[in-house]
Design a protein around this motif. Structure first.
Motif, short mmCIF file in Angstrom:
data_model
loop_
_atom_site.label_atom_id
_atom_site.label_comp_id
_atom_site.label_asym_id
_atom_site.label_seq_id
_atom_site.Cartn_x
_atom_site.Cartn_y
_atom_site.Cartn_z
N ASP A 135 0.92 -1.21 -0.21
CA ASP A 135 -0.05 0.30 -0.15
C ASP A 135 0.92 1.32 -0.10
O ASP A 135 0.28 2.37 -0.23
CB ASP A 135 -0.95 -0.18 1.14
CG ASP A 135 -0.32 -0.22 2.58
OD1 ASP A 135 0.68 -0.19 2.67
OD2 ASP A 135 -1.07 -0.22 3.41
N TRP A 136 2.08 0.99 0.31
CA TRP A 136 3.01 2.30 -0.01
C TRP A 136 3.30 2.52 -1.51
O TRP A 136 4.01 3.63 -1.89
CB TRP A 136 4.59 2.16 0.79
CG TRP A 136 4.98 1.03 0.32
CD1 TRP A 136 6.18 0.88 -0.50
CD2 TRP A 136 4.86 -0.36 0.92
NE1 TRP A 136 6.55 -0.31 -0.59
CE2 TRP A 136 5.87 -1.10 0.12
CE3 TRP A 136 3.76 -1.17 1.81
CZ2 TRP A 136 5.82 -2.56 0.55
CZ3 TRP A 136 4.01 -2.28 1.90
CH2 TRP A 136 5.17 -3.16 1.23
N VAL A 137 3.05 1.82 -2.14
CA VAL A 137 3.32 1.65 -3.68
C VAL A 137 1.81 1.86 -4.22
O VAL A 137 1.17 1.07 -4.96
CB VAL A 137 4.19 0.48 -4.22
CG1 VAL A 137 4.05 0.63 -5.90
CG2 VAL A 137 5.30 0.30 -3.68
N GLN A 138 1.26 3.13 -4.26
CA GLN A 138 -0.12 3.42 -4.79
C GLN A 138 -0.15 4.72 -5.59
O GLN A 138 0.59 5.61 -5.54
CB GLN A 138 -0.91 3.48 -3.45
CG GLN A 138 -0.49 4.72 -2.61
CD GLN A 138 -1.76 4.81 -1.57
OE1 GLN A 138 -2.79 4.26 -1.76
NE2 GLN A 138 -1.42 5.66 -0.59
N ILE A 139 -1.45 4.67 -6.28
CA ILE A 139 -1.97 5.93 -6.96
C ILE A 139 -3.21 6.30 -6.30
O ILE A 139 -3.96 5.46 -6.23
CB ILE A 139 -1.94 5.50 -8.41
CG1 ILE A 139 -0.54 5.34 -9.11
CG2 ILE A 139 -2.52 6.66 -8.98
CD1 ILE A 139 -0.45 4.97 -10.40
N ASP A 140 -3.27 7.51 -5.84
CA ASP A 140 -4.70 8.05 -5.74
C ASP A 140 -5.03 9.18 -6.38
O ASP A 140 -4.44 10.54 -6.32
CB ASP A 140 -4.51 8.58 -3.90
CG ASP A 140 -5.47 9.05 -3.61
OD1 ASP A 140 -6.51 9.28 -4.42
OD2 ASP A 140 -5.78 9.58 -2.49
N ALA A 141 -5.44 9.06 -7.69
CA ALA A 141 -5.82 10.18 -8.78
C ALA A 141 -6.70 11.02 -8.31
O ALA A 141 -6.76 11.95 -9.08
CB ALA A 141 -6.12 9.09 -9.98
N MET A 155 -9.31 14.83 -15.37
CA MET A 155 -7.99 15.43 -14.49
C MET A 155 -7.66 13.80 -13.68
O MET A 155 -6.39 13.90 -13.75
CB MET A 155 -8.42 16.19 -13.38
CG MET A 155 -8.69 17.57 -13.93
SD MET A 155 -9.32 18.77 -12.70
CE MET A 155 -7.78 18.88 -11.57
N ALA A 156 -8.39 13.00 -13.63
CA ALA A 156 -8.15 11.79 -12.70
C ALA A 156 -7.31 11.04 -13.80
O ALA A 156 -6.25 10.40 -13.24
CB ALA A 156 -9.33 11.06 -12.12
N ALA A 157 -7.63 10.85 -14.91
CA ALA A 157 -6.82 10.09 -15.96
C ALA A 157 -5.50 10.70 -16.09
O ALA A 157 -4.33 9.86 -16.19
CB ALA A 157 -7.65 9.94 -17.23
N ASN A 158 -5.30 11.98 -16.21
CA ASN A 158 -3.90 12.72 -16.43
C ASN A 158 -3.24 12.44 -15.22
O ASN A 158 -2.01 11.95 -15.22
CB ASN A 158 -4.32 14.09 -16.77
CG ASN A 158 -4.86 14.32 -18.02
OD1 ASN A 158 -4.72 13.41 -18.88
ND2 ASN A 158 -5.46 15.50 -18.19
N VAL A 159 -3.62 12.61 -13.99
CA VAL A 159 -2.92 12.23 -12.69
C VAL A 159 -2.51 10.68 -12.71
O VAL A 159 -1.36 10.63 -12.16
CB VAL A 159 -3.89 12.77 -11.66
CG1 VAL A 159 -3.15 12.24 -10.12
CG2 VAL A 159 -4.17 14.22 -11.42
N ALA A 160 -3.47 9.97 -13.15
CA ALA A 160 -2.96 8.59 -12.77
C ALA A 160 -2.16 8.08 -13.80
O ALA A 160 -0.82 7.44 -13.28
CB ALA A 160 -4.50 7.69 -13.14
N LEU A 161 -1.89 8.55 -14.97
CA LEU A 161 -0.88 8.13 -16.13
C LEU A 161 0.28 8.77 -15.51
O LEU A 161 1.47 8.37 -15.63
CB LEU A 161 -1.40 8.80 -17.37
CG LEU A 161 -2.38 8.08 -18.05
CD1 LEU A 161 -3.04 8.79 -19.39
CD2 LEU A 161 -1.89 6.54 -18.36
N GLN A 162 0.45 10.21 -15.07
CA GLN A 162 1.56 10.82 -14.60
C GLN A 162 2.19 10.03 -13.23
O GLN A 162 3.36 9.96 -13.04
CB GLN A 162 1.31 12.22 -14.04
CG GLN A 162 2.54 12.79 -13.67
CD GLN A 162 2.10 14.49 -13.73
OE1 GLN A 162 1.01 14.86 -13.34
NE2 GLN A 162 3.07 15.25 -13.45
N ASP A 163 1.26 9.72 -12.50
CA ASP A 163 1.82 8.99 -11.27
C ASP A 163 2.06 7.42 -11.39
O ASP A 163 3.20 7.29 -10.77
CB ASP A 163 0.55 8.98 -10.00
CG ASP A 163 0.15 10.44 -9.63
OD1 ASP A 163 0.80 11.33 -9.88
OD2 ASP A 163 -0.70 10.37 -8.61
#
Length: 137
Positions: A59-65, A81-89
């Motif tokens: 759980d320390w290797v996660q994405i919270d878009a 925005m969530a898709a862009n954040v997810a891809l970047q993260d």
């Protein structure tokens, strides 16, 4: 389980256990884009080990878009925005973590069993992923 609304070709790549969908790291960009195309908001997820006899989260290797997306924005803007954040993260996680090492260190016994049975560590590396609809939000 809004993830079930993803296209069949995306769902075919998933491992589904305990009502959670997980994909290979390499498939996540396609999952994220498919969710965006379906009007689903990418929530995020965590790195997991998934073997025949074990499931566990790093759980320390996660994405919270959605963490910084204002909920008062129109749904379409939240989806984008969530898709862009997810891809970047995702790119940031790939640069920061060695996923195989994280899995081996966090779950040594299931990894040992997998390797002893002739499996590969790559077979155990998954990323659980969540998305939601406007009605779910």
């Amino acid at each position: 389980m809004s993830e079930a609304l993803l296209p069949p070709e995306i769902l075919a790549k998933a491992d589904v256990r305990h009502d959670e969908y997980a994909w290979r790291i390499g498939d996540l960009p396609e999952v994220i884009e498919a969710a965006r195309a379906q009007g689903l908001r990418n929530i995020g997820g965590q790195l997991q080990i998934r073997t025949e006899d074990a499931i566990g989260e790093c759980d320390w290797v996660q994405i919270d878009a959605c963490q910084l997306i204002p909920p008062m924005l129109p749904w379409e803007a939240q989806v984008e925005m969530a898709a862009n954040v997810a891809l970047q993260d995702l790119q940031l996680l790939k640069a920061e973590f060695n996923f195989a090492r994280e899995i081996k260190e966090a779950f040594p016994e299931p990894v040992e069993r997998l390797l002893a049975a002739g499996g590969k560590i790559e077979d155990a590396i998954w990323f659980v992923w969540y998305a939601d609809t406007e009605a779910d939000a």
